[in-house]
Design an enzyme around this catalytic site. Structure first.
Site, short mmCIF file in Angstrom:
data_model
loop_
_atom_site.label_atom_id
_atom_site.label_comp_id
_atom_site.label_asym_id
_atom_site.label_seq_id
_atom_site.Cartn_x
_atom_site.Cartn_y
_atom_site.Cartn_z
N SER A 1 20.02 75.07 -32.95
CA SER A 1 21.05 74.76 -33.95
C SER A 1 21.13 73.29 -34.36
O SER A 1 21.83 72.96 -35.31
CB SER A 1 22.43 75.21 -33.45
N LYS B 1 30.40 67.80 -35.61
CA LYS B 1 30.39 69.24 -35.87
C LYS B 1 31.74 69.85 -35.48
O LYS B 1 32.33 69.46 -34.45
CB LYS B 1 29.27 69.89 -35.06
N SER C 1 22.82 76.37 -36.63
CA SER C 1 24.19 76.40 -37.08
C SER C 1 24.76 75.05 -37.52
O SER C 1 25.72 75.01 -38.27
CB SER C 1 25.07 76.96 -35.96
#
Lengths: 483, 486
Positions: free
Chosen positions: B180, B81, B156
């Site tokens: 997330s 990420k 997210s």
């Protein structure tokens, strides 16, 4: 204005840089004098994703200071974030302590006009220093040096118990002595490692409520604090007596002009939005750690000052001079113990030794005459091997030529103590000065010194002055009986 | 438009195929890169480091050829990420304010992946600073759901979930602050683990809300997720909140029943507004657990209702503080407009650098911490957080794990909720409480709705219960059949 109608109320906040090799929350060097932005790492610069890790040495030093000043040590203190934007503050917040500081309460004792006073402490907390903004005039740009950012500090906060500029000076000196004596800080004020902010207000004598206070920032010398506080007290009294009001504000001390100037008013004050730093756990101090730090606390300068008077019989003045630094006090104690005569040791250390060192601008640590060498010299004096006068000559040889006291005596001969030899010298002097003998016998007894001096001169200072004195008296008295 | 990988590769499979010489790290890497290109329309990647990935793979193949011992993720293509710092590889947290930021350090999780000989394929798309539940708010534009390209992948960590589902990496790292990892895993039909707070180092993971943030793995199976977890978990002296306990490995009993296992079903989680297909699928999964010998019992987590509000007070407060460092002075975006003073420099740079959702949270968090409001908001929220943690403590006194839906809904359309922040915040209603309590939880795919969109089951275990949680999830996964029974 009648100052006797007024009372000043003063509280001091002193920031002290702790003597650690690395920063409070990272392994970057906390050293001084590096090239700009070289003692930095991602933590110092507040880069994305980095985290603080507390340097345990910092905690230990704060504990040491807290214990020495009689504070209550919080065995689970917390770090908080104090927010404001400024280019020298890398993260947009300073990691400090707010709700749960490491030390609470305690006291600072100091001597004012020969009297020991105690001023209460509010707290001592840990925090990180910020960097330094520099304005480059030539290129009209601002630069930041982050070397200082993250350097560990303690902030020592007093209660508003101080009542005069003299109190402020004495308090600041006492705190400085203690942090240096404990090895908590080098206390270097030129480098900004010991800085003071003064909160000052005035009120009518007898009033209970505090007046509006101002904060005078960064007063970084003992002389400045006295002047700044005096100025601020006078300014506030003058303002009120003229019908004005004191504004709550931050002021700066301008030493050249000898005044304080307004820097920031309360309306412009920040909302720091303190909250506990979630990146750091509570600082847990177990009983064993606390006990081990307590066990290694040295004697405080003020306690030593008292002991030098009470146990060693020194004057308050000499004790004060000798306790100005731990090094000096240690040097003195070693000599006093070795020579077996504290007063003699005190006279020599505060007199001959310090005078010579001051003349040459040499630090005690670099003295050519070490404590054991001086001890040897004073041993010869107390044993009567040499006279005090000879000792001074010997000291000069030790200091400048590096000879030992014993070698000097071997080369130059010791003191003349043989009564027969002394008597011979005395008789010679009396025989050579019949006029003075007549005057002496006629009542001018001051001339005793003249005869003693002549004998000393004849023996090049080596005759034992006490013995000479006695023999001169005896022989002159005998002359009287003869006539 | 479907981009789900039809020939999923497991970590175990990748390791075995390399050991037998059937394939190489370079071939696996080329396959992942080809897949990333073929599924580029998903916009799952913020940066594909093709050359770097190939170089890593070649080095591993050479070491294998030389007979050197290799790490437990040797040759396995993994995505990271963009919230997580990678040395020498641009890391932006999907924010303009870090548009050109190249970290000079690796996050601890990344250096552990490298030590395990994993291949870092690149950086994955996400919501800016991990703030969002749809991956629509990103410097790189929205990511899309591999099951339906008109829908969001969740957020997210949307890119982390989408890339795994699409097969452009075998596993990925995400970060989870309030859901997330789990919510996008649910939307994309993959497994995602939020470890216990403090179990995985946060060093180098860009902070959103420090007391809640955890890095965790996403993968196509429980075993894959467990393998990556085993590499990244464990104490890190660079993170003061890192736990020192030893990391336990899960125990995959071949035919083990779950007899004696007590599964709590929190009544507060089965609310109105939960999609019927989600409820049906989760109920079916609970039935499967019972068939394996577990006992499902209703439990109560009475403070659940307050969780979302509590979270948005605490997370925004911490975010407002954490994001103060992006001031345009030392790195990151600085306005190119001429400014009169330092205040204007900050205001302009930050106004230009942060997106709307990030600004909204900074403003909210600043307010929460403001003098005069701190007690009413921040302190009160901390107290409620304690009550929520106690709810879980009480429940875990009676049951071993909790089972809930991960999300009340399946993947929604891109743009459907983007104008309504409050509704978006409510998406995290089932994942937030576990974050506040700091325990461990995961998403296990358990079915699909009528449109074929994945549905996820959330399993929650007490703090440090990862090994048990993964063991139970693996057993249920086998019972359900991989891919949630599809």
């Amino acid at each position: 204005m009648a100052h006797s109608d007024w009372e000043a109320v003063i509280g001091l906040e002193i920031h002290v840089q702790l003597a650690t090799s690395s920063k409070i929350f990272s392994a970057a060097s906390a050293g001084f004098g590096e090239r700009p932005n070289t003692s930095v790492d991602p933590v110092t610069l507040g880069m994305p994703g980095v985290l603080p890790v507390l340097n345990r040495e910092v905690v230990e030093l704060a504990m040491r200071l807290g214990l020495a000043l009689g504070c209550t040590i919080d065995q689970s203190s917390r770090f908080a974030r104090k927010h404001y934007f400024y280019p020298d503050l890398p993260k947009g917040y300073q990691i400090s302590q707010f709700a749960a500081p490491i030390c609470q309460g305690g006291e600072v004792r100091c001597v004012v006009d020969g009297e020991v006073l105690s001023f209460r402490l509010n707290r001592i907390h840990l925090e990180e220093d910020a960097g330094k903004n520099v304005h480059d005039q030539r290129n009209d740009r601002s630069l930041v040096d982050f070397n200082r950012a993250g350097v560990p500090l303690v902030e020592i906060v007093s209660e508003p118990d101080l009542r005069s500029a003299a109190h402020a000076v004495a308090y600041m000196k006492a705190v400085h002595q203690v942090v240096v004596a404990l090895g908590v800080s080098d206390g270097n004020m030129e480098r900004g490692n010991f800085r003071c902010d003064a909160n000052v207000s005035v009120r009518r004598r007898g009033a209970k409520a505090y007046g509006t206070r101002t904060e005078v920032k960064n007063v970084n010398s003992f002389r400045f604090i006295g002047r700044a506080v005096t100025y601020e007290i006078d300014r506030q009294i003058g303002l009120i007596e003229a019908g004005g009001e004191v504004t709550q504000e931050t002021r700066g001390w301008d030493d050249e002009a000898g005044i304080t100037r307004s820097q920031r008013s309360k309306e412009e004050a920040y909302d720091y939005r303190y909250f506990p730093d979630p990146d750091l756990l509570p600082v847990v101090i177990d009983d064993a750690w606390l006990a081990s730090v307590r066990a290694t606390l040295p004697e405080l300068p003020l306690d030593r000052w008292r002991r030098f008077q009470d146990e060693l019989g020194l004057s308050a003045y000499d004790a004060d001079v000798l306790t100005q630094s731990v090094e000096r006090a240690n040097y003195f104690e070693q000599v006093a113990k070795g020579a077996g005569d504290a007063k003699l040791a005190s006279n020599w250390v505060t007199g001959e030794l310090m005078a010579q060192l001051n003349r040459d601008g040499v630090a005690l640590g670099d003295s050519p005459v070490a404590a054991d060498a001086l001890t040897e010299l004073l041993g010869l004096v107390t044993a009567g091997t040499i006279s005090a006068k000879m000792a001074k000559t010997c000291f000069q040889a030790m200091y400048h030529k590096g000879v030992s006291a014993k070698d000097w005596v071997a080369a130059n001969g010791g003191q003349i103590t043989d009564p027969a030899v002394i008597a011979e010298h005395v008789d010679t002097v009396i025989a050579a000065n019949p006029g003075q003998v007549v005057q002496y016998l006629g009542g001018k007894e001051k001339l005793l010194g003249f005869f003693v001096g002549q004998v000393m001169k004849a023996t090049r200072g080596k005759a034992n002055p006490g013995q000479v004195n006695t023999v001169v008296r005896e022989r002159l008295a005998a002359q009287k009986g003869d006539s | 438009m479907q981009h789900v990988c039809e020939t999923p590769l497991t970590i175990e499979g990748a390791l075995a195929a390399q050991a037998s010489g059937e394939t190489s790290a370079l071939e696996l890497t080329e396959a992942a890169l080809a897949r990333a290109e073929a599924t580029a329309s998903l916009n799952a990647w913020a940066l594909v480091d093709a050359d770097g990935a190939r170089a890593q793979a070649e080095a591993i193949d050479m070491r294998r050829a030389a007979g050197e011992p290799l790490g437990p993720l040797a040759g396995v293509p993994i995505g990271v990420k963009d919230q997580i710092c990678t040395k020498g590889l641009r890391t932006t947290a999907a924010s303009k304010i870090l548009e050109n930021f190249v970290p000079p350090y690796d996050a601890t999780v990344v250096s552990r992946l490298r030590q395990a000989d994993a291949i870092i394929v690149g950086k994955l798309n996400q919501d800016e600073f991990a703030m969002g539940s749809s991956n629509e708010r990103s410097l790189f534009g929205p990511a899309f759901n591999p099951h339906d390209g008109t829908r969001v992948p969740g957020g997210s960590s949307g890119g982390s979930a989408a890339a795994v589902a699409a097969g452009s990496c075998v596993a990925s790292l995400g970060t989870d602050t309030g859901g997330s990892i789990r919510q996008p895993a649910s939307f994309c039909g993959v497994v995602g683990l939020k470890p216990t707070y403090g179990r995985v180092s946060r060093w180098g993971a860009i902070a959103f809300a420090s007391s809640l943030d955890q890095v965790g793995p996403l993968g196509r199976s429980v075993r894959d997720v467990a393998a990556v977890y085993g590499v990244i978990a464990g104490h890190d002296p660079l993170d003061s909140t890192s736990l020192t306990h030893a990391v336990e490995a899960p125990n995959y009993a071949v035919d083990g029943s779950l007899a004696g296992l007590r599964v709590g079903v929190p009544q507060e989680y089965f609310i109105d507004g939960i999609e019927p297909a989600v409820k049906a699928s989760v109920d079916a999964a609970l039935g499967q657990l019972e068939q394996l010998g577990a006992t499902c019992v209703p439990v109560s987590l009475p403070h659940t209702e307050a969780a979302v509000a509590t979270y948005y007070l605490l997370a925004t407060a911490e975010a407002s503080s954490n994001l103060s460092r992006y001031d345009g002075i030392r790195y990151g975006h600085r306005t190119s407009e001429s400014v009169s003073d330092i205040g204007a420099l900050y205001a302009k740079s930050r106004a230009e650098g942060f997106g709307d959702e990030v600004k909204r949270r900074i403003i909210l968090g600043t307010f929460v911490l403001s003098s005069g409001y701190y007690d009413a908001f921040y302190l009160k929220a901390q107290k409620v957080r304690t009550l929520i943690r106690r709810d879980f403590d009480a429940a875990f006194a009676d049951v071993d794990v909790l089972a809930t839906p991960t999300s009340p809904v399946t993947a929604f359309k891109v743009g459907e909720h983007v104008t309504d922040p409050l509704q978006m915040y409510l998406m995290d209603i089932f994942t937030i409480p576990s974050s506040l309590a700091g325990n461990t939880s995961l998403n296990l795919p358990c079915g699909v709705d009528s449109a074929g969109l994945p549905i996820g089951l959330q399993l929650i275990a007490p703090p440090l219960g990862e090994a048990r949680l993964l063991s139970i999830a693996e057993r249920l996964e086998r019972k359900l059949g991989n891919w949630g029974g599809r």
